[in-house]
Write a protein that holds these residues in place. Structure first.
Motif: not given
Length: 623
Positions: A255-268
């Motif tokens: 919902h805001n900048n300043g975030t890193i998201v690591l995603a693989r399939g359905e896992r975040k």
């Protein structure tokens, strides 16, 4: 032309200052209308009249006073020049330039606006000091020009200091520049994190939500750019602006900048860093640790590790009634959770009396004080026989676990170890000799990080017991003494922390890695036996060497030794002194420093005293 003495020029200066004050009232207080015109014009006329009056006084003054009168006249003129510059940059000069100077020549207008008060100050301050000095010598037969000159220079110097101070304050408030002289650097990808990326078998998406030209975003982007070199086909790094891509951000739970998201399939797995460099500094220094924790959560299957309970183990959160509270293993459990491990208890109520759960990746026994039931020992032995993984951290005042250790070719003697040469000081008493420290490691995978650090991260064992190997080893069992005690360590049988007769010094095994091959198609049995439970307790787990020992032990037991390695961090390490060092610094600063100064002064004085008699003797000889 004849000259004659004249009286004090202070009344003329007061008239001059009154004229300048009238101009100030007209321009700054009234500001508009007839009143402004009257006061400004009257002030200029009075100031110019005072200048003419002073010129007349100078012409008729005696020779000794003419120089002083000339200085005062020059200061009058400097003040009028300042007024002229003011009128040029004000609305009064608009008629001369066909419009406001701020529009015709904005830079010149700013220069004049800053220059006129500086010139006015350089005129009034010296003028006041010169007039005071001259007034004190009005009745003197001859005026001391040196005294008046000193007053003039003092006034000019004071004016220059004030102008410099105001200019410096203005520049400091207007120039939005900060200098950060502290040590700061974003952590780089460590060996362990790089190994995890190299071991990827499915694509991993990393999305960085930062606005353009953001300093934190650039640092994070550089980290992942370096990391992506390990597997450019499977690690995809994308940078987006949450304000520009709101739908994409919502799909990833951002919902805001300043975030890193690591995603693989359905896992975040999200990681919030922030946008301001000052607030994000701590996160950037620990970036490799935080990224690895989330990377393991999405790239590796979650494992279950059981801690035995019900026998006074360190794993229990509350001490047993009647027993002395001992350091817990809360930090160890948190460290394992950071490695994507689900930590669960295992006691009689969880089925330890019959069988170890099938989903157990490893079973940890940390410092029990009471014996296990035969049924529990049998369940652990059967678990090991079918390829299980055991982590035993024992204590001299606990059970010896001989039914488990004998098939592994080990024997726990329960005799405390001590070392009177190499140990950690904690209480400043002789009992500190039981706090062993060592940097002697093998090349076994369970100490990969410690071996890579080449002795820079010693491991603490505060209260280890003696452990020995049974020779010959049982069939097919393999040992590796991964951590050895210092060569001056001895088994302190009587507990006096001193080497007595019969107590030999040797490199006692402190950690032994045990492996027994299994039949084809089955996993080999693995076990790590530690001679001290405190080595993985909250007491010393903050030590880098103990933390690496715990993590690499887990990875080898669970078959993930391929990702063992150091983690990069740029956190500031506090400088710690021993008590002896603190005492030395105290006496050095309080006594040694002043003593050196006095000694140098004494030597200088003595030399000067010796030169003086010699010079006197030489002078007497010449006479």
């Amino acid at each position: 032309m004849s000259t004659r003495p004249v009286g004090s020029g202070l009344p003329v200066t007061l008239v001059y200052v009154a004229g300048l004050l009238a101009v100030f009232i007209g321009e700054r207080i009234l500001g508009a209308g007839t009143g402004r015109t009257v006061f400004s014009a009257l002030g200029m006329v009075v100031a110019v009249g005072a200048l003419a009056w002073r010129f007349t006084r100078m012409r008729s003054a005696a020779a000794d006073r003419r120089a002083v009168e000339g200085w005062v006249l020059g200061l009058y003129g400097l003040g009028l020049v300042a007024l002229l510059l003011y009128f040029l940059q004000s609305d009064a000069g608009a008629a001369l330039f066909g419009g406001p100077l701020s529009q015709k020549a904005p830079k010149l207008a700013v220069v004049l606006a800053a220059l006129f008060p500086a010139l006015l100050l350089c005129a009034l301050l010296p003028l006041a000091l010169v007039e005071v000095a001259a007034a004190a010598m009005t009745r003197a037969p001859v005026l001391e020009t040196g005294r008046a000159r000193s007053a003039l220079y003092s006034g000019l110097g004071l004016a220059f200091v004030v102008v410099f101070a105001f200019a410096s304050m203005y520049v400091a408030t207007q120039a939005d520049v900060t200098w950060d002289l502290s040590y700061f650097r974003t952590a780089k990808p460590g060996d362990s994190t790089r190994k995890v990326i190299r071991g990827l078998n499915e694509p991993l998406q990393v999305t960085l939500f930062f606005p353009p030209a953001n300093e934190v975003g650039e640092a994070v982007n550089q980290y992942f750019r370096d990391l992506s070199l390990e597997s450019p086909q499977l690690l995809n790094v994308e940078r987006l602006d949450q304000a520009v891509e709101p739908a994409r951000a919502r799909s990833l739970g951002v919902h805001n900048n300043g975030t890193i998201v690591l995603a693989r399939g359905e896992r975040k797995e999200p990681l919030t860093v922030g946008l301001e460099i000052d607030r994000a500094r701590g996160q950037l220094q620990r970036l490799d640790q935080e990224v690895q924790r989330r990377l393991l959560a999405v790239a590796r299957p979650r494992r279950v590790v059981y801690f035995t309970a019900g026998h006074g183990e360190r794993a229990e959160s509350r001490p047993v009634p009647g027993e002395t509270p001992r350091p817990s293993v809360a930090q160890l459990k948190e460290l394992l959770r950071a490695q994507n491990v689900d930590v669960r208890p295992l006691g009689m109520s969880e089925g330890l009396g019959s069988e170890v759960p099938k989903d157990a990746s490893a079973v940890v026994v940390v410092g029990p004080t009471r014996e296990f039931l035969p049924e529990e020992l049998n369940a652990l032995r059967e678990y090991a026989d079918r390829g299980g993984r055991l982590w035993l951290a024992l204590e001299p005042d606990g059970p010896d676990f001989q039914p488990l250790l004998e098939p592994m070719g080990l024997k726990y003697l329960k005799t405390p170890l001590a070392n009177d040469q190499v140990f950690f000081r904690t209480t400043r008493q002789q009992s500190d000799r039981g706090n062993l420290g060592t940097a002697s490691f093998s090349s076994h995978p369970s100490v990969t990080s410690l071996a890579a650090l080449a002795g820079q991260a010693p491991v603490a064992f505060p209260g280890a017991g003696a452990m020995d190997q049974i020779q010959p080893l049982p069939n097919a069992v393999m040992h590796d003494i991964s951590v050895r005690a210092h060569g001056a360590t001895f088994a302190d049988a009587n507990g006096n922390f001193a080497q007595d007769a019969g107590e030999m010094r040797r490199t006692w095994p402190l950690v032994v890695a045990v492996e027994k091959p299994a039949p084809a198609g089955k996993a080999p049995m693995r076990a790590v036996v530690m001679a001290d439970a405190d080595a993985v307790s909250d007491l010393v787990l903050g030590n880098l060497g103990n933390a690496y020992l715990a993590v690499d032990t887990l990875r080898w037991l669970t078959g993930e030794e391929s990702i063992a390695g150091t983690v990069s961090t740029e956190e500031d390490v506090p400088i710690q002194h021993t008590r002896e060092q603190d005492v030395a610094w105290f006496y050095a600063t309080v006594f040694l420093g002043p003593a050196l100064v006095l000694a140098v002064g004494f030597v200088k004085t003595r030399r000067r005293g010796r030169r003086a008699p010699r010079a006197a003797v030489a002078a007497g000889g010449e006479r």
